[in-house]
Design a protein around this motif. Sequence first.
Motif, PDB file in Angstrom:
ATOM      1  N   LEU A  68       0.833  -1.201   0.000  1.00 41.04           N
ATOM      2  CA  LEU A  68       0.000   0.000   0.000  1.00 41.04           C
ATOM      3  C   LEU A  68       0.868   1.252   0.000  1.00 41.04           C
ATOM      4  O   LEU A  68       0.556   2.237  -0.672  1.00 41.04           O
ATOM      5  N   TYR A  69       1.980   1.208   0.716  1.00 39.73           N
ATOM      6  CA  TYR A  69       2.899   2.346   0.714  1.00 39.73           C
ATOM      7  C   TYR A  69       3.493   2.554  -0.676  1.00 39.73           C
ATOM      8  O   TYR A  69       3.646   3.681  -1.142  1.00 39.73           O
ATOM      9  N   LYS A  70       3.832   1.439  -1.335  1.00 43.36           N
ATOM     10  CA  LYS A  70       4.385   1.544  -2.684  1.00 43.36           C
ATOM     11  C   LYS A  70       3.359   2.113  -3.656  1.00 43.36           C
ATOM     12  O   LYS A  70       3.684   2.942  -4.510  1.00 43.36           O
ATOM     13  N   ALA A  71       2.109   1.685  -3.514  1.00 41.15           N
ATOM     14  CA  ALA A  71       1.054   2.189  -4.394  1.00 41.15           C
ATOM     15  C   ALA A  71       0.837   3.687  -4.182  1.00 41.15           C
ATOM     16  O   ALA A  71       0.683   4.449  -5.134  1.00 41.15           O
ATOM     17  N   ARG A  72       0.848   4.107  -2.923  1.00 37.93           N
ATOM     18  CA  ARG A  72       0.687   5.533  -2.637  1.00 37.93           C
ATOM     19  C   ARG A  72       1.863   6.338  -3.175  1.00 37.93           C
ATOM     20  O   ARG A  72       1.697   7.450  -3.667  1.00 37.93           O
ATOM     21  N   SER A  73       3.056   5.773  -3.056  1.00 34.30           N
ATOM     22  CA  SER A  73       4.244   6.459  -3.555  1.00 34.30           C
ATOM     23  C   SER A  73       4.168   6.642  -5.063  1.00 34.30           C
ATOM     24  O   SER A  73       4.483   7.712  -5.595  1.00 34.30           O
ATOM     25  N   ARG A  74       3.737   5.575  -5.779  1.00 38.26           N
ATOM     26  CA  ARG A  74       3.579   5.681  -7.241  1.00 38.26           C
ATOM     27  C   ARG A  74       2.505   6.702  -7.591  1.00 38.26           C
ATOM     28  O   ARG A  74       2.636   7.455  -8.554  1.00 38.26           O
ATOM     29  N   GLN A  75       1.426   6.700  -6.798  1.00 38.79           N
ATOM     30  CA  GLN A  75       0.336   7.638  -7.061  1.00 38.79           C
ATOM     31  C   GLN A  75       0.800   9.089  -6.895  1.00 38.79           C
ATOM     32  O   GLN A  75       0.494   9.951  -7.728  1.00 38.79           O
ATOM     33  N   SER A  76       1.528   9.370  -5.830  1.00 33.32           N
ATOM     34  CA  SER A  76       1.998  10.733  -5.594  1.00 33.32           C
ATOM     35  C   SER A  76       2.999  11.166  -6.661  1.00 33.32           C
ATOM     36  O   SER A  76       3.003  12.323  -7.095  1.00 33.32           O
ATOM     37  N   GLU A  77       3.835  10.219  -7.119  1.00 29.45           N
ATOM     38  CA  GLU A  77       4.813  10.544  -8.158  1.00 29.45           C
ATOM     39  C   GLU A  77       4.116  10.820  -9.488  1.00 29.45           C
ATOM     40  O   GLU A  77       4.481  11.752 -10.220  1.00 29.45           O
ATOM     41  N   SER A  78       3.104  10.017  -9.816  1.00 29.97           N
ATOM     42  CA  SER A  78       2.333  10.242 -11.043  1.00 29.97           C
ATOM     43  C   SER A  78       1.622  11.592 -10.985  1.00 29.97           C
ATOM     44  O   SER A  78       1.564  12.325 -11.973  1.00 29.97           O
ATOM     45  N   TRP A  79       1.105  11.908  -9.803  1.00 31.71           N
ATOM     46  CA  TRP A  79       0.418  13.199  -9.644  1.00 31.71           C
ATOM     47  C   TRP A  79       1.409  14.346  -9.809  1.00 31.71           C
ATOM     48  O   TRP A  79       1.093  15.354 -10.440  1.00 31.71           O
ATOM     49  N   ARG A  80       2.614  14.190  -9.276  1.00 29.47           N
ATOM     50  CA  ARG A  80       3.634  15.233  -9.397  1.00 29.47           C
ATOM     51  C   ARG A  80       3.986  15.490 -10.860  1.00 29.47           C
ATOM     52  O   ARG A  80       4.075  16.639 -11.300  1.00 29.47           O
TER      53      ARG A  80
END
Length: 203
Positions: A68-80
């Motif tokens: 879940l942490y990895k998914a959130r990290s990917r999500q925040s990076e994609s958003w950036r």
Amino acid sequence: DFDIVVDKILESNPTIQNEIAKSNAEYLSLRTENNFANPDISFEALFGEFGENKFNVGVSQSFDWPSLYKARSRQSESWRIASESAIAETKNQIQLEASTILASIVTSQNKIELYQQIADKFSDLLTTYEAEYQRGNVSILDVNKLRVEVADNLAALENEQLIYDELLSSLSILSGSADFESQVSMIDIIPHFELNPLETYIN
């Protein structure tokens, strides 16, 4: 310098600054959500006989599954990345608008200077014509014809001054009310703009 003024407008443009601030705040929020939650601390006092008091301190830490942490990290990076792309698009649009207004201002400055030069020469010429009319060397028709040309040039000068003032006002709004008139007045050459590929204008 033309490009320096455009860069300063981009730096002070309120739309760009607001988008950057909102983007940074949202990205920080997304990154914060991916941090470990604050630990829970419990404190308990145990009062025993003969003054033998004891204290228990408990610390518990909750966390999500690593995936879940990895998914959130990917999500925040994609958003950036998406946010940076949107800001870059806004900058390109405002850069084009600022360059267009600035080029129009330089053109307007040159027109005002030309009209003023013509007005000065017309003024001298009209004085000469009126003196020659008094001597009988030119007709009233010639004098009146020149007067019409003088009036037309002055009207063109006044109209161009209004256009110049409106362009400066538009530039001031675009730059967040910053004053660039002194810098703009020093620009006398409009740079050659390279044409962007057609694909850059297609969403």
